[in-house]
Design an enzyme around this catalytic site. Structure first.
Site, mmCIF file in Angstrom:
data_model
loop_
_atom_site.group_PDB
_atom_site.id
_atom_site.type_symbol
_atom_site.label_atom_id
_atom_site.label_comp_id
_atom_site.label_asym_id
_atom_site.label_seq_id
_atom_site.Cartn_x
_atom_site.Cartn_y
_atom_site.Cartn_z
ATOM 1 N N LEU A 14 0.828 -1.196 0.000
ATOM 2 C CA LEU A 14 0.000 0.000 0.000
ATOM 3 C C LEU A 14 0.867 1.253 0.000
ATOM 4 C CD1 LEU A 14 -2.695 -1.036 2.632
ATOM 5 C CD2 LEU A 14 -3.000 -0.867 0.176
ATOM 6 N N LEU A 37 -7.931 5.219 6.998
ATOM 7 C CA LEU A 37 -7.669 3.835 6.621
ATOM 8 C C LEU A 37 -6.184 3.573 6.407
ATOM 9 C CD1 LEU A 37 -8.888 1.081 5.872
ATOM 10 C CD2 LEU A 37 -9.056 1.907 3.508
ATOM 11 N N ASP A 38 -5.648 2.583 7.142
ATOM 12 C CA ASP A 38 -4.263 2.131 7.008
ATOM 13 C C ASP A 38 -3.244 3.246 7.223
ATOM 14 O OD1 ASP A 38 -5.043 -0.477 6.515
ATOM 15 O OD2 ASP A 38 -5.165 -0.177 4.355
ATOM 16 N N GLU A 39 -3.589 4.248 8.033
ATOM 17 C CA GLU A 39 -2.660 5.341 8.302
ATOM 18 C C GLU A 39 -2.407 5.534 9.792
ATOM 19 O OE1 GLU A 39 -3.561 8.950 6.281
ATOM 20 O OE2 GLU A 39 -3.921 7.972 4.343
#
Length: 295
Positions: free
Chosen positions: A207, A238-240
């Site tokens: 990602l 999201l995903d941070e």
């Protein structure tokens, strides 16, 4: 947290763990050490870090209390005065008390399998009362380890009801930690806020280059030479969320798509298990969008 003999096997000795962070200033270590001496504590392990950029001080101490009837609750109450003086955020846990952990998974079971095996051998300081999934695939694996399984289907129409059921289960079981072990549903902002600093996610490190389905096949098509994984705390972005652990392994042209996928799953499982172990041993402290990890 419930006491578990197997969960504490192989962990550092010590009756209690104190973690804290506060604005840096003179006298912090002296005050904390003095508190422990006054209460009959003996320091077994001490780690500290000064974040010069933000001016904050972080500390983790593993200590014993020989011949004392002190409890984590009584020590917390006695420590409040020092905490207020130095504007500390702190916590004191029994050093061997396992975190009650709810694991969430979808159809990919490699991370779940790794966590359940490590838990069964006592290498993770966690208790797992339940595995939750939006699919039924993980039920045989969970039950093979004697762990309850809860199927909570999720669709766009039922997402709110499913999350309400999840959080009711979380509260009923007095969960300390939620682990998203390849759970392929995005949690709502409200749930992310409620689980702030208490939920760990794992994703492949491709990602944002390889978003969407079949990331390892996308990586194969691009001829990547490194694959990896990242474990981080869950946030509404999201995903941070703050990163706890990352790792990579080298691959080359000889890896086909299936081998690349297998290698990626291996590194995902290893990275997630390390993050869970460090969190459950109170070794991870939040520092804004970053983490301090006392390994």
């Amino acid at each position: 947290m419930a006491t578990s003999t197997s969960a504490s096997a192989g962990l550092p000795t010590g009756d209690f763990v104190l973690i804290l962070d506060c604005p840096d200033q003179p006298g912090i270590v002296y005050a904390v050490s003095g508190f422990l001496v006054e209460h009959g504590g003996n320091i077994m392990e001490s780690q500290q870090f000064y974040d010069r950029l933000n001016g904050r001080f972080f500390m983790r101490i593993d200590f014993t209390m020989s011949g004392s009837e002190a409890t984590a609750e009584s020590l917390r109450a006695d420590f409040v005065g020092i905490a207020q003086r130095f504007e500390m955020t702190f916590e004191i846990w029994g050093a061997r008390e396992p975190y009650r952990t709810l694991i969430m998974v979808s159809k990919q079971l490699h991370c779940l399998n790794d966590l359940l095996f490590r838990h069964s051998t006592g290498s993770l300081q966690i208790d797992i009362p339940v595995v939750v999934s939006n699919h039924p695939d993980a039920e045989p694996l969970a039950k093979s380890y004697g762990i309850d399984f809860r199927h909570i289907p999720v669709s766009p129409e039922t997402k709110a009801e499913a999350e309400a059921e999840l959080m009711a289960l979380h509260d009923e079981l007095e969960i300390d930690l939620v682990v998203l072990a390849r759970y392929m549903q995005v949690l709502s902002d409200d749930v992310c806020r409620r689980l702030s600093g208490q939920a760990i996610n794992i994703h492949h490190s491709f990602l944002p280059s390889f978003k969407g389905a079949r990331p390892y096949h996308q990586a194969y098509d691009r001829g990547v030479k490194l694959i990896g994984a990242t474990a981080h705390y869950v946030t509404a972005d999201l995903d941070e969320g703050p990163i706890i652990e990352q790792d990579v392994i080298r691959v080359d042209h000889s890896h086909n798509q299936e081998q690349l996928t297998g290698a990626g799953r291996d590194v995902e499982a290893q990275v997630l298990s390390r993050a869970v172990r460090w969190h459950s041993e109170s070794r991870v402290l939040l520092d804004g969008n970053r983490t301090v990890v006392f390994r």
